[in-house]
Design a protein around this motif. Structure first.
Motif, PDB file in Angstrom:
ATOM      1  N   ARG A 227       0.840  -1.193   0.000  1.00 13.26           N
ATOM      2  CA  ARG A 227       0.000   0.000   0.000  1.00 13.26           C
ATOM      3  C   ARG A 227       0.874   1.242   0.000  1.00 13.26           C
ATOM      4  O   ARG A 227       1.952   1.256   0.570  1.00 13.26           O
ATOM      5  CB  ARG A 227      -0.897   0.022   1.248  1.00 13.26           C
ATOM      6  CG  ARG A 227      -1.873  -1.123   1.365  1.00 13.26           C
ATOM      7  CD  ARG A 227      -2.652  -1.024   2.665  1.00 13.26           C
ATOM      8  NE  ARG A 227      -3.578  -2.137   2.838  1.00 13.26           N
ATOM      9  CZ  ARG A 227      -4.274  -2.350   3.937  1.00 13.26           C
ATOM     10  NH1 ARG A 227      -4.145  -1.533   4.975  1.00 13.26           N
ATOM     11  NH2 ARG A 227      -5.100  -3.380   4.020  1.00 13.26           N
TER      12      ARG A 227
ATOM     13  N   THR B 184       0.297   5.481   0.700  1.00  9.95           N
ATOM     14  CA  THR B 184      -0.554   6.625   0.999  1.00  9.95           C
ATOM     15  C   THR B 184       0.167   7.876   0.522  1.00  9.95           C
ATOM     16  O   THR B 184       1.278   8.170   0.975  1.00  9.95           O
ATOM     17  CB  THR B 184      -0.850   6.733   2.503  1.00  9.95           C
ATOM     18  OG1 THR B 184      -1.530   5.550   2.927  1.00  9.95           O
ATOM     19  CG2 THR B 184      -1.724   7.947   2.797  1.00  9.95           C
TER      20      THR B 184
ATOM     21  N   VAL C 106      -0.121  -2.694  -6.149  1.00  6.36           N
ATOM     22  CA  VAL C 106       0.032  -1.743  -5.045  1.00  6.36           C
ATOM     23  C   VAL C 106      -1.253  -0.936  -4.911  1.00  6.36           C
ATOM     24  O   VAL C 106      -1.727  -0.324  -5.868  1.00  6.36           O
ATOM     25  CB  VAL C 106       1.225  -0.789  -5.279  1.00  6.36           C
ATOM     26  CG1 VAL C 106       1.328   0.226  -4.132  1.00  6.36           C
ATOM     27  CG2 VAL C 106       2.518  -1.577  -5.396  1.00  6.36           C
ATOM     28  N   GLU C 107      -1.815  -0.939  -3.723  1.00  2.82           N
ATOM     29  CA  GLU C 107      -3.026  -0.166  -3.434  1.00  2.82           C
ATOM     30  C   GLU C 107      -2.616   1.277  -3.115  1.00  2.82           C
ATOM     31  O   GLU C 107      -1.784   1.510  -2.232  1.00  2.82           O
ATOM     32  CB  GLU C 107      -3.758  -0.778  -2.247  1.00  2.82           C
ATOM     33  CG  GLU C 107      -5.009  -0.033  -1.830  1.00  2.82           C
ATOM     34  CD  GLU C 107      -5.662  -0.637  -0.600  1.00  2.82           C
ATOM     35  OE1 GLU C 107      -6.347   0.095   0.132  1.00  2.82           O
ATOM     36  OE2 GLU C 107      -5.457  -1.850  -0.357  1.00  2.82           O
TER      37      GLU C 107
ATOM     38  N   SER D 293      -3.682   5.149  -1.930  1.00  2.64           N
ATOM     39  CA  SER D 293      -4.648   6.033  -1.284  1.00  2.64           C
ATOM     40  C   SER D 293      -4.155   7.470  -1.442  1.00  2.64           C
ATOM     41  O   SER D 293      -2.967   7.737  -1.270  1.00  2.64           O
ATOM     42  CB  SER D 293      -4.786   5.707   0.212  1.00  2.64           C
ATOM     43  OG  SER D 293      -5.267   4.396   0.397  1.00  2.64           O
TER      44      SER D 293
END
Length: 298
Positions: A92, A94, A120-121, A123
């Motif tokens: 992840r 951010t 890959v996430e 945000s």
């Protein structure tokens, strides 16, 4: 004890609420509660004081929290290490972006990164620059695009994207419109509309005023350059913007560089560490996107 239980424990500790923690980890509240109870039975101690509206850590919970975070980080590092040698990046990210920013290369960098590393996430978080810097330092934000008065905030790495002077922008009939030069003292004789505290542009302006012992009247504040320009165009106050911001409103506003504010306002990418292969790859895409001609700040 398993990593799932530790993840739920950390979520409840950080959110101080079982409902919000359940939403964060995407399972039911009853599921989180059951797993935490099982973890407490295995450890032989209660981790949370549930007697008040806000859930707080017990002494045992406080002792366990940093070790739980370290265990989760270590587990994540195993996956990242394997990903690096197999040329597969997971996990992840951010990414922070200052409120009111309309600069598009960051979006182009995110798009290119997502195409290259779809596992890959990502945000995206909007906030003021001060809070984003705090998030990067705390590790809750991996990379952030901020406005700043300092080329490299303490404890972080930075890549300056834009560096430019502050200007005053006024409608055609305003007394400052026909001045050949405008100083800070000229400016503070009028009510001002500018960005709020916590933004890089406002920090530059406030420091310049303090250096001359001037006390400006901040009549209006807005996070978006469009709103600041609209308020100034209606004669409600004089706008303080960066040079490239003001350039977008030449049809409505006359802009003058503020002669005695020599410190530039900066737009910069900041990050704390490149130990994460995902952060390293996003930086590669970001540098590429921001080196294209005519980047614009917002």
């Amino acid at each position: 004890m398993d990593l799932r239980q530790l993840e739920y424990f950390v979520a409840v500790a950080e959110e101080q609420n079982f409902t919000r923690a359940a939403e964060r980890v995407h399972i039911s509240q009853s599921g989180v509660s059951a797993q935490i109870r099982q973890l407490e039975r295995e450890l032989g101690a209660e981790l949370f004081d549930r007697s008040a509206r806000t859930v707080t850590l017990t002494v045992a919970g406080k002792a366990a929290l940093e070790h739980a975070r370290a265990a989760l980080a270590a587990a994540g590092a195993v996956g990242q290490a394997v990903g690096e040698v197999t040329d597969l990046i997971r996990g992840r990210l951010t990414v922070g972006m200052v409120i009111g920013c309309t600069i598009t290369p960051l979006f182009e960098a995110l798009s290119a990164f997502h195409q290259a590393h779809p596992r890959v996430e990502i945000s995206l978080l909007e906030d003021n620059s001060d809070r984003l810097v705090d998030g990067v330092r705390a590790g809750t934000v991996d990379l952030a695009l901020i406005g700043t008065a300092t080329a490299t905030p303490d404890g972080l790495d930075a890549l300056t994207i834009i560096s430019e002077r502050l200007v005053v922008a006024v409608p055609a009939g305003h007394p400052l419109a026909k001045r050949r030069r405008v100083t800070l003292r000229d400016l503070v004789a009028h009510p001002i509309v500018c960005m709020p505290p916590g933004t890089g542009l406002r920090t530059v302006f406030d420091r310049a005023c303090a250096a001359q012992n001037l006390q400006p009247v901040i009549a209006l504040q807005a996070s978006a350059a469009d709103a600041i320009a609209d308020l100034a165009a209606r004669g409600l106050a004089v706008a303080v913007l960066s040079d490239s911001m003001a350039a977008r409103y030449r049809d409505r506003l006359t802009a003058h560089t503020i002669e005695d504010i020599e410190t530039p306002a900066l737009l910069a990418l900041v990050w704390k560490s490149t130990h994460s292969p995902a952060v390293r790859e996003l930086l590669v895409h970001s540098r590429r996107a921001f080196t294209e001609p005519d980047p614009r700040s917002g």
